[in-house]
Design an enzyme around this catalytic site. Sequence first.
Site, PDB file in Angstrom:
ATOM      1  N   ALA A  32       0.865  -1.192   0.000  1.00  0.00           N
ATOM      2  CA  ALA A  32       0.000   0.000   0.000  1.00  0.00           C
ATOM      3  C   ALA A  32       0.903   1.244   0.000  1.00  0.00           C
ATOM      4  O   ALA A  32       0.776   2.133   0.838  1.00  0.00           O
ATOM      5  CB  ALA A  32      -0.974   0.003   1.174  1.00  0.00           C
ATOM      6  N   HIS A  37       6.824   5.982   1.489  1.00  0.00           N
ATOM      7  CA  HIS A  37       7.645   4.841   1.082  1.00  0.00           C
ATOM      8  C   HIS A  37       8.553   5.241  -0.095  1.00  0.00           C
ATOM      9  O   HIS A  37       9.726   4.866  -0.146  1.00  0.00           O
ATOM     10  CB  HIS A  37       6.770   3.677   0.615  1.00  0.00           C
ATOM     11  CG  HIS A  37       5.880   3.103   1.673  1.00  0.00           C
ATOM     12  ND1 HIS A  37       4.524   3.219   1.653  1.00  0.00           N
ATOM     13  CD2 HIS A  37       6.175   2.378   2.790  1.00  0.00           C
ATOM     14  CE1 HIS A  37       4.001   2.610   2.694  1.00  0.00           C
ATOM     15  NE2 HIS A  37       4.977   2.087   3.419  1.00  0.00           N
ATOM     16  N   SER A 186      -0.189   4.273   5.112  1.00  0.00           N
ATOM     17  CA  SER A 186      -1.033   3.379   4.307  1.00  0.00           C
ATOM     18  C   SER A 186      -2.449   3.384   4.850  1.00  0.00           C
ATOM     19  O   SER A 186      -3.410   3.190   4.120  1.00  0.00           O
ATOM     20  CB  SER A 186      -0.478   1.961   4.333  1.00  0.00           C
ATOM     21  OG  SER A 186       0.854   1.972   3.877  1.00  0.00           O
TER      22      SER A 186
END
Length: 283
Positions: A32, A37, A186
């Site tokens: 996700a 990230h 996420s």
Amino acid sequence: MKIIGKIADLKAVLNQARLAGQSVGLVPTMGALHEGHASLVRRSVGENDVTVVSDFVNPTQFNDKNDLKNYPRTLDADCALLESIGAQYIFTPSVEEMYPEPDTRQFDFTPLDKVMEGIHRPGHFNGVAQIVSKLFYTVEPDRAYFGEKDFQQLAIIREMVRQLGLKVQIVGCPIVREEDGMALSSRNALLTKAERKTAANISRTLFASRNYAHSHSIEDTIKYVADTINGIDGLEVEYFEIVDGNTLQPLSKWGSGDYIVGCITVHCGKVRLIDNIKYREKC
Ligand code: PAF
């Protein structure tokens, strides 16, 4: 970018890379993927010859079955993002691949795991240590990248590396925020539009508390943050603590540390959100 599901296959390609003198960076994730990230992956791509991103929703770190079931899963979009950033491998093992038999290892990170998330999510950090150590043994990275949003997790992983005597360098990366200040997570994908708007008050209050803290005690600042957020319809503070950034132990006086961080967990509807703010930062 290559998708790899088996430990043996990942080890084989990484051994080749190492024989060719290449350095390896690892970005552990539960998928996700979002810009937070992406910032870790970009950093790894910039600092290593080969970047591996693991994408595995680790069951042993969930103390709530529904949370595990509802955790967002977006593999196709994750692959597209990683390809665009230039990661070489995405590692997507099955649960059986990572846990062919139950992992019975018990870690003790006292005092780091005896506060905050350690109290509110029993067993969570043991599960994190189980999977992250397995990933480290599999990938043997030169560097591994973790976000500072999970501030306590980062401290615990550093301690785990110290306890296990691993050679990996742990790189902590700054929180990435949306325009309104909301920390990327996420779990934000699980919020309704209205909840997402309300949730922005968490970071807004944390930022405001930095000014408030200039003329108030730690006790008053904790009360200010908790009362402000609890006063907003739809938000409920699980805990807010102001801690020493190294030991994670609660502080009672601003003068007692040169690295001071406020860590918060808030429920917004059914979604549990975490964030943190630095009041004083080591240079
Ligand atoms: O921070 C996360 O996403 C997870 O806790 C991690 C480090 C990938 C372990 O499953």
